[in-house]
Design a protein around this motif. Structure first.
Motif, short mmCIF file in Angstrom:
data_model
loop_
_atom_site.label_atom_id
_atom_site.label_comp_id
_atom_site.label_asym_id
_atom_site.label_seq_id
_atom_site.Cartn_x
_atom_site.Cartn_y
_atom_site.Cartn_z
N MET A 1 -33.21 12.41 -2.12
CA MET A 1 -33.41 11.43 -1.07
C MET A 1 -33.20 10.03 -1.65
O MET A 1 -33.71 9.70 -2.70
CB MET A 1 -34.83 11.57 -0.53
CG MET A 1 -35.09 10.68 0.66
SD MET A 1 -36.78 10.95 1.29
CE MET A 1 -37.71 10.16 0.01
N SER A 2 -32.46 9.24 -0.96
CA SER A 2 -32.22 7.90 -1.46
C SER A 2 -33.17 6.92 -0.80
O SER A 2 -33.00 6.53 0.35
CB SER A 2 -30.78 7.49 -1.19
OG SER A 2 -30.56 7.57 0.21
N ASP A 3 -34.22 6.58 -1.52
CA ASP A 3 -35.21 5.69 -0.95
C ASP A 3 -34.78 4.25 -1.16
O ASP A 3 -34.27 3.91 -2.23
CB ASP A 3 -36.57 5.93 -1.64
CG ASP A 3 -37.68 5.23 -0.89
OD1 ASP A 3 -37.94 4.07 -1.21
OD2 ASP A 3 -38.24 5.84 0.02
N PRO A 4 -34.97 3.41 -0.15
CA PRO A 4 -34.51 2.03 -0.30
C PRO A 4 -35.37 1.20 -1.25
O PRO A 4 -34.98 0.12 -1.65
CB PRO A 4 -34.60 1.48 1.13
CG PRO A 4 -35.60 2.35 1.80
CD PRO A 4 -35.48 3.68 1.17
N GLY A 36 -38.25 4.68 7.44
CA GLY A 36 -38.39 5.68 6.39
C GLY A 36 -39.81 5.74 5.86
O GLY A 36 -40.70 5.06 6.36
N PRO A 37 -40.03 6.57 4.84
CA PRO A 37 -41.37 6.70 4.26
C PRO A 37 -41.81 5.43 3.53
O PRO A 37 -40.98 4.59 3.18
CB PRO A 37 -41.22 7.87 3.29
CG PRO A 37 -39.78 7.91 2.94
CD PRO A 37 -39.04 7.41 4.15
N ASN A 43 -37.16 15.27 -2.07
CA ASN A 43 -36.32 15.62 -0.93
C ASN A 43 -36.48 17.10 -0.56
O ASN A 43 -37.12 17.87 -1.27
CB ASN A 43 -34.85 15.24 -1.18
CG ASN A 43 -34.24 16.01 -2.34
OD1 ASN A 43 -34.44 17.21 -2.46
ND2 ASN A 43 -33.49 15.32 -3.19
N PHE A 44 -35.88 17.45 0.57
CA PHE A 44 -36.04 18.81 1.11
C PHE A 44 -35.49 19.87 0.15
O PHE A 44 -36.09 20.92 -0.04
CB PHE A 44 -35.34 18.91 2.47
CG PHE A 44 -35.50 20.24 3.15
CD1 PHE A 44 -36.66 20.55 3.84
CD2 PHE A 44 -34.49 21.20 3.11
CE1 PHE A 44 -36.81 21.78 4.46
CE2 PHE A 44 -34.64 22.42 3.72
CZ PHE A 44 -35.80 22.72 4.40
N GLY A 45 -34.35 19.57 -0.48
CA GLY A 45 -33.73 20.53 -1.40
C GLY A 45 -34.64 20.82 -2.59
O GLY A 45 -34.80 21.99 -2.98
N ARG A 149 -42.34 12.09 5.43
CA ARG A 149 -41.79 13.29 4.78
C ARG A 149 -42.90 14.28 4.40
O ARG A 149 -42.88 14.86 3.31
CB ARG A 149 -40.98 12.93 3.53
CG ARG A 149 -39.92 11.90 3.75
CD ARG A 149 -38.72 12.44 4.51
NE ARG A 149 -37.68 11.44 4.68
CZ ARG A 149 -37.43 10.77 5.81
NH1 ARG A 149 -38.18 10.97 6.90
NH2 ARG A 149 -36.47 9.90 5.89
#
Lengths: 174, 131
Positions: A1-4, A36-37, A43-45, A149
């Motif tokens: 997940m690419s968090d900002p 977003g969070p 991440n989900f994966g 999430r």
């Protein structure tokens, strides 16, 4: 997940989270007020693969139990206790990592403090896992569209699953 | 009083706002669902996915029949797929679309997914004559 808003600075060996509680920024304010969070999340994966690794371990142990004790109620009770012990001990320990989470470099933390959740919350989280699984795993898929999430068992126990790059682990299981 | 007003306002915002969905996560979830639908039936002595909610209470859940529906979609039988669970067809079409997009996030109304799940649940309750 690419968090900002990735955590600043290199991961420290100290188990104290490098980027504060998952629910708040350093001054108690949300890190960003977007969609977003409020902090870094696994991440989900990663979570799916960790789940599969843990399922293999617990499944293999259950298979051995069935060979030893058959399929009776005693084996079922032992199977439940085995799962409970595995998840509560490893997730409730300071590292907050099962074997699967350790392999995938993620951990469970308290959503309010960003620290270890303890055995009480880990037990609540384990019961929550059962609830998440009952409607065909809908509680697990919930993290895909939840702003923080979180799965149902995360919400029930007040936890979040985060990358160890942002929330380093000193010792496993701690 | 003030706290409860703030709480209600926060709850309202949670339903009326928007939420960003991670495309990478959705891709993995879609592919995992397709893989499960295709691979699980090949497992020797595979008993089928049993919904714990339906097995214990007789009440279907919103996702009941979704792996069979995904399998029907993948063998190009959309009518069968929709009859089982429209979510399976939507999941495959959505996963295919997500493989083509370059966007990393999709913003949707926060209430969209819970409403979709509620619709699927009503559909499944009708399918199993529980309504």
């Amino acid at each position: 997940m690419s968090d900002p808003t990735p955590a600043s600075g290199p991961p420290s060996p100290d188990p104290t989270p490098a980027s504060g509680p998952p629910s708040q920024g350093p001054q108690g304010a949300p890190r960003h007020s977007g969609q977003g969070p409020s902090g870094p999340r696994a991440n989900f994966g990663q979570r799916l693969l960790a789940l599969l690794v843990d399922a293999l371990i617990v499944g293999a142990a259950n298979f051995l139990l069935q060979i030893l004790f058959g399929r009776g109620s005693a084996a079922q009770s032992l199977s439940f206790l085995l799962g409970l012990g595995y998840y509560v001990y490893l997730e409730g320990s300071p590292a907050g990592q099962t074997v699967g989470k350790k392999v995938l470099n993620i951990r469970v933390v308290d959503f309010q403090t960003g620290g270890p959740l303890g055995f009480g919350k880990a037990a609540i989280r384990y019961v929550g896992r059962i609830l998440s699984a009952i409607p065909c795993g809908l509680g697990y898929f919930w993290m895909l569209w939840d702003k923080e999430r979180q799965t149902w068992h995360d919400k029930l126990a007040g936890t979040a699953v985060v990358p160890t790059a942002d929330y380093p682990v000193a010792n496993w299981p701690g | 009083m003030g706290t409860s007003t703030r709480g209600r306002a926060a709850a309202l915002r949670a339903w009326t706002g928007t939420v960003a969905l991670e495309v990478a996560d959705l891709r993995i979830a879609g592919l995992a669902l397709c893989a499960a639908a295709l691979v699980l039936p090949m497992v020797p002595f595979y008993p089928g996915v049993t919904c714990p909610l339906r097995a214990s209470t007789g009440i279907p859940c919103p996702l009941c029949g979704i792996t069979t529906s995904v399998r029907a979609t993948l063998r190009l039988d959309p009518a069968d797929a929709v009859a089982l669970n429209p979510g399976g067809l939507a999941a495959v079409v959505g996963a295919a679309g997500l493989l083509l997009t370059r966007r990393t996030r999709i913003t949707v109304p926060a209430a969209a997914v819970p409403i979709l799940i509620a619709c699927l649940w009503v559909f499944e309750l009708f399918r199993f004559d529980r309504l």
